[in-house]
Enzyme design. Structure first.
Site, mmCIF file in Angstrom:
data_model
loop_
_atom_site.group_PDB
_atom_site.id
_atom_site.type_symbol
_atom_site.label_atom_id
_atom_site.label_comp_id
_atom_site.label_asym_id
_atom_site.label_seq_id
_atom_site.Cartn_x
_atom_site.Cartn_y
_atom_site.Cartn_z
ATOM 1 N N HIS A 155 0.834 -1.217 0.000
ATOM 2 C CA HIS A 155 0.000 0.000 0.000
ATOM 3 C C HIS A 155 0.865 1.262 0.000
ATOM 4 O O HIS A 155 0.804 2.085 0.914
ATOM 5 C CB HIS A 155 -0.980 0.002 1.177
ATOM 6 C CG HIS A 155 -2.099 -0.971 1.024
ATOM 7 N ND1 HIS A 155 -3.299 -0.836 1.662
ATOM 8 C CD2 HIS A 155 -2.200 -2.114 0.305
ATOM 9 C CE1 HIS A 155 -4.097 -1.844 1.354
ATOM 10 N NE2 HIS A 155 -3.433 -2.631 0.523
ATOM 11 N N GLU A 248 -12.677 1.840 -6.200
ATOM 12 C CA GLU A 248 -13.381 3.090 -6.487
ATOM 13 C C GLU A 248 -12.716 3.917 -7.583
ATOM 14 O O GLU A 248 -11.499 3.862 -7.761
ATOM 15 C CB GLU A 248 -13.438 3.958 -5.220
ATOM 16 C CG GLU A 248 -14.215 3.360 -4.076
ATOM 17 C CD GLU A 248 -14.238 4.246 -2.848
ATOM 18 O OE1 GLU A 248 -14.947 3.900 -1.895
ATOM 19 O OE2 GLU A 248 -13.555 5.304 -2.848
ATOM 20 N N TYR A 258 -12.308 11.242 1.701
ATOM 21 C CA TYR A 258 -12.912 10.187 0.885
ATOM 22 C C TYR A 258 -13.257 8.932 1.689
ATOM 23 O O TYR A 258 -13.607 7.906 1.120
ATOM 24 C CB TYR A 258 -12.030 9.912 -0.332
ATOM 25 C CG TYR A 258 -12.150 11.088 -1.275
ATOM 26 C CD1 TYR A 258 -13.067 11.095 -2.305
ATOM 27 C CD2 TYR A 258 -11.411 12.251 -1.045
ATOM 28 C CE1 TYR A 258 -13.237 12.207 -3.119
ATOM 29 C CE2 TYR A 258 -11.571 13.371 -1.852
ATOM 30 C CZ TYR A 258 -12.489 13.345 -2.873
ATOM 31 O OH TYR A 258 -12.670 14.449 -3.664
ATOM 32 N N TYR A 269 -10.543 -9.349 4.164
ATOM 33 C CA TYR A 269 -10.292 -10.635 3.530
ATOM 34 C C TYR A 269 -10.727 -11.799 4.408
ATOM 35 O O TYR A 269 -10.957 -12.896 3.919
ATOM 36 C CB TYR A 269 -8.813 -10.759 3.160
ATOM 37 C CG TYR A 269 -8.380 -9.651 2.238
ATOM 38 C CD1 TYR A 269 -9.105 -9.370 1.092
ATOM 39 C CD2 TYR A 269 -7.274 -8.876 2.534
ATOM 40 C CE1 TYR A 269 -8.747 -8.340 0.252
ATOM 41 C CE2 TYR A 269 -6.893 -7.839 1.697
ATOM 42 C CZ TYR A 269 -7.633 -7.572 0.555
ATOM 43 O OH TYR A 269 -7.270 -6.553 -0.270
#
Length: 376
Positions: A155, A248, A258, A269
């Site tokens: 990430h 998104e 957001y 998961y």
């Protein structure tokens, strides 16, 4: 969390099956493509290609996640990598990400690179710039690093785009284990930052005058954003990976939140809920979201004329199950979706418009390819 999009590979078949069950009229269009095309292989044997950059002299630069910058010259992959590339932290999703020429590249020869830097215990997304003479990088200068350092190899974000006014935008991820940080403005995890081209902070950024807030933050509440487009009028669009479901496309506005991880359309998961909320006051809704996930790895706006039916539409690279999504835009609204290039049967890392209006596709993994799409 071991793949480039965080969906374990054993789940991709399940997600593909779920996609096939979407009710008619809700899912993307499948059938005859909206334009006839042919695909040729430009280069192959690349180690996890991540992004391509098109230079004025016809050279195409390609980053490899493994840390090498490659050049395609006259349609052939140069076997010798570009020298002078900074050392990267290569682990899981970490490595060399984006390469983008400065808007004034013809005069200053500056390239911008984003990459993972550090070690297993302390690493971050970093941006550096250097001069490129066609063979090597020189005068390398680190201009920005995401804070704080983290101890996860996933990430990172890492997508760079320049706005028409010359400002640099960079996406940053939440570090996976630090998702709550995406709501905390004293750090830059899970955000989009806006910088001057030298890495300094513009004085008109939305939080530039707020105490205790990182002044480079332009928007926040993001999870793992890897697609970024800025149109000729300065409108900013971004796509990001959700967890299991909830990918998104967002219209990005200065200072807006957001929502991640407070709101979202995906689950963890493990199957557990991340949040019971899909909306909340003060948090933005996406223009579009996907359930199940497609793992959107890049975003581009097609402005060419080789494919008139595609002009003005978004193209999204999908790692899972492995295709490209054409997102039909009409007056800024998304009105349709088409699956393209599924016949490649590959994880798609990138889809980008070349200056001549053709599309370049990057396939993911060891032995990755650069493909070129032109009219049939």
């Amino acid at each position: 969390m071991g793949t480039d999009r965080d969906i374990p590979m054993w789940k991709t078949a399940t997600l593909s099956a779920l996609a096939a069950l979407l009710p008619l009229g809700i899912g993307p269009a499948i059938g005859e493509p909206s334009a006839s095309y042919q695909i040729e292989t430009v280069a192959e044997g690349l180690a996890f290609p991540w992004n391509a950059a098109f230079l004025d002299d016809g050279i195409v630069l390609v980053t490899e996640l493994d840390g090498q910058l490659r050049a395609i010259r006259d349609g052939e992959l140069d076997p010798t990598p570009i020298t002078g590339v900074p050392e990267v932290y290569r682990a899981s999703q970490g490595g060399l990400f984006d390469v983008v020429p400065h808007p004034g590249f013809a005069n200053n020869q500056l390239l911008y690179l984003s990459y993972a830097a550090g070690d297993p215990g302390a690493n971050a997304t970093r941006v550096a710039r250097a001069k490129f003479d066609g063979k090597a990088l020189s005068d390398l200068e680190v201009i920005y690093e995401v804070t704080p350092l983290k101890d996860t190899p996933v990430h990172y974000g890492g997508r760079i785009a320049f706005a028409p006014d010359g400002q640099l935008f960079l996406t940053t991820g939440d570090g996976f284990n630090y998702r709550e940080e995406a709501q905390i403005l004293s750090n830059t995890l899970g955000s989009i930052v806006r910088l001057n081209d030298d890495g300094s902070v513009p004085t008109d950024n939305p939080f530039a005058e707020e105490e205790g807030v990182k002044p480079e933050i332009y928007s926040y509440g993001h999870r793992s954003p890897q697609g970024l487009v800025i149109t000729s009028d300065g409108t900013v669009y971004m796509n990001e990976h959700g967890p299991q479901g909830g990918d998104e496309i967002n219209l990005i506005e200065a200072g807006k939140n957001y929502g991640w991880p407070v709101i979202g359309y995906g689950i963890d998961y493990s199957g557990a809920r991340i949040s019971p909320f899909t909306e909340m006051e003060g948090m933005e809704q996406p223009l579009k979201y996907w359930v199940p996930s497609i793992a959107p790895a890049s975003l581009d706006l097609y402005t060419g004329t080789l494919f008139p039916a595609w002009t003005g539409d978004f193209f999204v690279a999908g790692l899972v199950p492995g295709d490209v999504r054409r997102i039909d835009l009409e007056d800024g609204a998304i009105v349709g979706e088409e699956i393209l290039f599924a016949e490649l049967e590959s994880r798609i890392r990138g889809v980008q418009m070349a200056p001549d209006g053709s599309l370049y596709i990057l396939t993911d993994g060891e032995g990755g390819k650069v493909l070129r799409v032109t009219p049939q």
